[in-house]
Design an enzyme around this catalytic site. Structure first.
Site, PDB file in Angstrom:
ATOM      1  N   LYS A 283       0.843  -1.198   0.000  1.00 25.86           N
ATOM      2  CA  LYS A 283       0.000   0.000   0.000  1.00 25.86           C
ATOM      3  C   LYS A 283       0.880   1.250   0.000  1.00 25.86           C
ATOM      4  CE  LYS A 283      -4.016  -1.709   2.608  1.00 25.86           C
ATOM      5  NZ  LYS A 283      -4.995  -1.505   1.536  1.00 25.86           N
ATOM      6  N   ARG A 357     -10.332 -11.330   2.014  1.00 20.41           N
ATOM      7  CA  ARG A 357     -11.206 -12.345   1.409  1.00 20.41           C
ATOM      8  C   ARG A 357     -10.553 -13.730   1.458  1.00 20.41           C
ATOM      9  NH1 ARG A 357     -11.515  -8.982  -4.054  1.00 20.41           N
ATOM     10  NH2 ARG A 357     -11.262  -7.364  -2.482  1.00 20.41           N
TER      11      ARG A 357
HETATM   12  N1  BES Z   1      -8.236  -3.623   4.359  1.00 17.59           N
HETATM   13  C1  BES Z   1      -8.355  -3.216   3.010  1.00 17.59           C
HETATM   14  C2  BES Z   1      -9.650  -2.452   2.736  1.00 17.59           C
HETATM   15  C3  BES Z   1      -9.773  -1.092   3.354  1.00 17.59           C
HETATM   16  C4  BES Z   1      -9.383   0.041   2.667  1.00 17.59           C
HETATM   17  C5  BES Z   1     -10.385  -0.939   4.581  1.00 17.59           C
HETATM   18  C6  BES Z   1      -9.557   1.284   3.231  1.00 17.59           C
HETATM   19  C7  BES Z   1     -10.562   0.309   5.141  1.00 17.59           C
HETATM   20  C8  BES Z   1     -10.152   1.417   4.460  1.00 17.59           C
HETATM   21  C9  BES Z   1      -8.356  -4.440   2.107  1.00 17.59           C
HETATM   22  O1  BES Z   1      -7.573  -5.497   2.524  1.00 17.59           O
HETATM   23  C10 BES Z   1      -7.816  -4.013   0.772  1.00 17.59           C
HETATM   24  O2  BES Z   1      -6.672  -3.653   0.717  1.00 17.59           O
HETATM   25  N2  BES Z   1      -8.668  -4.077  -0.257  1.00 17.59           N
HETATM   26  C11 BES Z   1      -8.270  -3.715  -1.582  1.00 17.59           C
HETATM   27  C12 BES Z   1      -8.696  -4.820  -2.504  1.00 17.59           C
HETATM   28  C13 BES Z   1      -8.172  -4.674  -3.907  1.00 17.59           C
HETATM   29  C14 BES Z   1      -6.672  -4.898  -3.932  1.00 17.59           C
HETATM   30  C15 BES Z   1      -8.870  -5.684  -4.786  1.00 17.59           C
HETATM   31  C16 BES Z   1      -8.990  -2.418  -1.950  1.00 17.59           C
HETATM   32  O3  BES Z   1     -10.153  -2.254  -1.599  1.00 17.59           O
HETATM   33  O4  BES Z   1      -8.344  -1.569  -2.557  1.00 17.59           O
HETATM   34 MN    MN Z   2      -5.549  -5.289   1.882  1.00 22.58          MN
END
Ligand code: BES
Ligand code: MN
Ligand code: ZN
Length: 502
Positions: A283, A357
């Site tokens: 990230k 997931r």
């Molecule tokens: N934990 C994050 C989702 C999240 C983002 C929660 C912002 C709270 C605030 C999750 O694991 C994630 O990184 N999701 C990605 C998925 C994508 C790579 C398909 C997302 O939503 O960008």
């Molecule tokens: Mn994530």
């Protein structure tokens, strides 16, 4: 420390306290009931404030009066209830929150209050008492653990609240409501604490210990699965995510009424990523610190299990909280890896940041062994949930309209809002993989829904609902009974839902 609650039958004007709370509906010029009694004892002081235009009764508005010996209370706080036509349990919680925050800012060490809305507008006195306690207690929540002195302007909040009810007939139901409110608010605080804890403290091992201690305290069965058992079970998705972290995964299994096969079984599942760096699909560093809240689904499940045990609901309830840290490392899993869950179902990794997931894919497989009547998972799953609904409402997905409708009803009652999203099969095309059964990311298009379609692939034919709580888990601003930071979203929703199941 959470506020202590006591219910007392008596006349409000005779109560000795640092802060006495009464209320006023919008537009009322001559208050009745308990507020009227206090007004008369103060020789019309409340009527005077209203007539001067300094108190309209807007929801959450507060005015402080000093009785100058006319009654034993040191201060009177009049709190607005808003329009009587819009009055509901959420208004009760908001009014109670405003009064509690005012009492705290005045430095009150204890407070006494009437139940906001007992017997008005279709609210039962029991529900109103519960909401009064919830609003008060939740509004006063703080997390001062790592500060030698509590935050700047904040005074210590009141330690005790006394609910005063004049009618002896109502006291038993108000006691029941207040007791439930206290259990539920303390359980929300328990969940908030877990989310607020920094990720260097709240490791998978530590969260498993906290779950274990809580389970012992409230009488839940608790089992913790670590590497050997997880490997034995073949939880390849979960172990894949865990690969990059030195903090080894801990999968917590809690049970209320374990072994009672005469009772219907509900399984609650919570995403417990103790910190989400994104892994190899790293990230950006901006706001990455917030990913300590990526275990908010698991925290909500633990909080709900605590309340369910203390309320002793006549259901067999299982709580599954896999705790895993998502880190980049020489041993970390990578994009293009193919992993399988404990049932042999396979997934191709497109992004190691779509890790929630994956751990849920194994937990949903594990849920099947309990032969559940329903499985409900809570997860901070996607950024697109935050884009779509913000922190106001969770995204709800379900393969069962009856379950979705029950969750909807609980959402309206608790103020923990949900909004239903579609699970149409056409969306599954977006996560088709060329090498595995599904891939864990389908690109930007409908990414909120494709995350749910991914989870659905790992369910086992049972009735299921998924709540994406990425937004609701946290609030940057703080409002009403949700101070800034962790909200504990989901605890009250789940408890209400399961109380209605019984
Ligand atoms: N934990 C994050 C989702 C999240 C983002 C929660 C912002 C709270 C605030 C999750 O694991 C994630 O990184 N999701 C990605 C998925 C994508 C790579 C398909 C997302 O939503 O960008
Ligand atoms: Mn994530
Ligand atoms: Zn995550």
């Amino acid at each position: 420390m959470a506020i202590e609650v006591e219910v007392r039958q008596g006349n409000i004007v005779e109560v000795e306290t640092d802060a006495l709370v009464v209320n006023l509906f919008k537009g009322v010029k001559v208050p009745g009931g308990a507020t009227g009694a206090v007004d008369r004892a103060l020789n019309g002081a409340i009527r005077e404030v209203i007539a001067a235009g300094d108190l309209e009764g807007k929801l959450g508005e507060t005015v402080v009066l000093y009785p100058r010996g006319a009654i034993p209370a040191r201060r009177v706080i009049v709190v607005g209830l808003g329009e009587s036509s819009k009055f509901d349990l959420e208004a009760v919680r908001k009014a109670a929150a405003a009064a509690a925050q005012r009492a705290r800012s005045l430095g009150a060490r204890d407070m006494a209050t009437i139940v906001h809305g007992a017997g008005i507008g279709g609210l039962s006195p029991e529900d109103a008492a519960q909401a009064t306690v919830e609003g008060t207690s939740l509004a006063l929540y703080r997390f001062p653990k790592y500060q030698q002195k509590p935050n700047n302007e904040e005074k210590k909040g009141p330690e005790r609240m006394t609910i005063v009810e004049f009618s002896a007939d109502k006291v038993p139901v108000i006691e029941a409501g207040a007791r439930a409110g206290k259990i539920i608010a303390d359980s929300v605080a328990f969940a908030r604490d877990l989310v607020m804890e920094p990720p260097n403290v709240a490791t998978p091992a530590e969260l498993a210990r906290r779950a274990q201690t809580m389970a012992e305290d409230v009488g839940l069965k608790c089992e913790v699965l670590t590497d050997p058992q997880l490997e034995e079970l073949g939880m390849g998705l979960l172990l894949g995510v865990a690969q990059g972290s030195a903090n080894r995964p801990h999968f917590v299994v809690l049970e209320h009424n374990a072994g009672r096969d005469d009772l219907p079984t509900i399984v609650l599942v919570g995403k417990g990523i103790t910190f989400d760096t994104g892994g190899i699909s790293l990230k950006p560093s901006r706001d990455m610190w917030k990913m300590k809240h990526d275990m908010g689904g698991a925290a909500a499940v633990l909080g709900a299990m605590r309340a369910i045990a203390l309320l002793d609901l006549p259901l067999h309830v299982v709580g599954l909280t896999p705790f895993v840290e998502n880190m980049p490392d020489g041993r970390a899993y990578r994009p293009a890896d193919v992993l399988h869950n404990m049932k042999g179902k396979t997934a191709e990794i497109i992004s190691t940041d779509a890790e929630g997931r994956l751990i849920l894919g194994d937990a949903l497989g594990y849920a099947a062994r309990f032969n559940p009547k329903a499985v409900i998972d809570l997860a901070t799953l996607t950024g697109s949930q935050v884009i779509a609904l913000g922190s106001l409402a969770a995204a709800l997905f379900s393969n069962d309209d009856d379950l979705a409708n029950r969750i909807w009803a609980s959402s309206r009652r608790t103020g923990e809002w949900v909004w239903r999203m579609p699970l149409w099969d056409e969306y599954k095309d977006l996560i088709k993989s060329d090498v595995a059964e599904v891939k864990n990311a389908g690109g930007r298009e409908a990414s909120l829904t494709t995350s749910a379609k991914f989870l659905e692939h790992f369910t086992e034919g049972y009735s299921w609902a998924h709540l994406d709580i990425a937004g609701p888990v946290w609030t940057d601003k703080g409002k009403d009974y949700r101070p800034k930071g962790a909200t504990g979203y989901g605890v009250r929703l789940l408890v209400d839902l399961l109380r209605q199941f019984t």
